[in-house]
Write an enzyme that holds these catalytic residues in place. Structure first.
Site, PDB file in Angstrom:
ATOM      1  NE  ARG A  87      86.811  26.207  50.894  1.00 35.36           N
ATOM      2  CZ  ARG A  87      87.109  27.142  49.998  1.00 35.36           C
ATOM      3  NH1 ARG A  87      86.168  27.540  49.136  1.00 35.36           N
ATOM      4  NH2 ARG A  87      88.313  27.663  49.963  1.00 35.36           N
ATOM      5  NE  ARG A 109      79.368   0.121  49.411  1.00 31.87           N
ATOM      6  CZ  ARG A 109      78.546   0.207  50.453  1.00 31.87           C
ATOM      7  NH1 ARG A 109      77.353   0.769  50.307  1.00 31.87           N
ATOM      8  NH2 ARG A 109      78.902  -0.282  51.623  1.00 31.87           N
ATOM      9  CB  ALA A 120      81.321  -0.442  57.165  1.00 24.07           C
ATOM     10  CG  LEU A 176      75.022   5.239  57.316  1.00 24.29           C
ATOM     11  CD1 LEU A 176      73.735   5.835  56.766  1.00 24.29           C
ATOM     12  CD2 LEU A 176      76.201   6.147  57.004  1.00 24.29           C
ATOM     13  CD  GLU A 201      75.735  -1.645  60.260  1.00 19.27           C
ATOM     14  OE1 GLU A 201      75.707  -2.375  59.242  1.00 19.27           O
ATOM     15  OE2 GLU A 201      74.818  -0.853  60.546  1.00 19.27           O
ATOM     16  CD  GLU A 230      77.349  -4.684  56.354  1.00 17.72           C
ATOM     17  OE1 GLU A 230      78.557  -4.960  56.231  1.00 17.72           O
ATOM     18  OE2 GLU A 230      76.857  -3.600  55.998  1.00 17.72           O
ATOM     19  N   PRO A 248      87.815  14.829  54.176  1.00 21.24           N
ATOM     20  CG  PRO A 248      89.862  15.314  55.177  1.00 21.24           C
ATOM     21  CD  PRO A 248      89.102  14.198  54.533  1.00 21.24           C
ATOM     22  N   GLY A 249      87.888  17.189  52.718  1.00 18.21           N
ATOM     23  CA  GLY A 249      87.724  18.318  51.811  1.00 18.21           C
ATOM     24  C   GLY A 249      86.310  18.463  51.291  1.00 18.21           C
ATOM     25  CD  GLU A 295      81.729   8.554  55.851  1.00 16.92           C
ATOM     26  OE1 GLU A 295      81.393   7.385  56.120  1.00 16.92           O
ATOM     27  OE2 GLU A 295      82.021   8.928  54.704  1.00 16.92           O
ATOM     28  CD  GLU A 309      72.442  -4.141  53.560  1.00 13.94           C
ATOM     29  OE1 GLU A 309      71.479  -4.815  54.002  1.00 13.94           O
ATOM     30  OE2 GLU A 309      72.998  -3.249  54.214  1.00 13.94           O
TER      31      GLU A 309
END
Length: 208
Positions: free
Chosen positions: A41, A68, A80, A82, A97, A101, A119-120, A124, A148
């Site tokens: 995986r 993006r 948002a 990290l 954040e 921002e 999740p696959g 994160e 940004e």
């Protein structure tokens, strides 16, 4: 009984990291299945993220338009970022954040929802906060760069954002989760039933 996700660890018999980037990496695990067979995986190793549905007194959300590159779109998003520091308190990260921002601070914080985004293919985990009682932050605005530097900021009614999600006009994961979770909370047990801002988060534990 209500449904609940359960932590489970299938044995990893071998692992390697073929790629390491600035913030994330790619890992390949050899996983032993319950029947004894083994599969490989590949997934992204991610530090985790926080997002903020920040609402003013008119139920308008602070949203940001940002380019993006992987999806070749400018997306309207909620603030948002990290979890840059291992073990960082997610509330502190969310407050940072929102300041960086949108140059906004909030007095009232709650947890809207915790999710695994993909999740696959990635580990994160994201915590989405609800922030209310907004005011302009003090001091100079945070200096922005790269994508940004081209951001636009707006305040849009939550109901309008929800329509945009359902109409297929707005696609950002955290924005969709935030506005729909907010509407579910309002129409359900109410905002005071939401978890406190410092609620435990097993996916990304932090000191209390």
């Amino acid at each position: 009984m209500p449904l609940v996700d359960s932590p489970t660890r299938w044995p990893v018999t071998a692992t390697k990291t073929p790629f390491t980037g600035n913030k994330t990496s790619v890992r390949t695990d050899e996983v032993q299945l319950p029947d004894g067979s083994r599969v490989h995986r590949d997934y992204q190793v991610h530090p985790g993220s926080v997002a903020v549905l920040a609402l003013d007194e008119r139920e308008r959300a602070v949203v940001i338009e940002q380019y993006r590159h992987p999806v070749r779109h400018k997306l309207w998003e909620i603030p948002a970022g990290l979890l840059d520091v291992p073990g960082e308190n997610p509330l502190h990260a969310a407050q940072r954040e929102l300041y960086e921002e949108a140059h906004v601070k909030a007095e009232n914080w709650r947890v809207l929802t915790d999710v695994y985004t993909t999740p696959g293919g990635s580990d994160e985990a994201v915590r989405v906060f609800l922030a209310r009682e907004l005011s302009e932050a003090e001091g100079e605005r945070y200096e922005v760069f790269a994508e940004e530097a081209d951001m636009r900021i707006a305040r849009v009614p939550v109901a309008e954002l929800a329509r945009g999600v359902l109409d297929g006009r707005l696609h950002n994961t955290c924005l969709a989760l935030g506005v729909l979770a907010y509407q579910a909370a309002v129409s359900g047990e109410g905002l005071e039933a939401l978890r406190p801002a410092d609620a435990p988060w097993p996916a990304r534990p932090f000191p209390s």
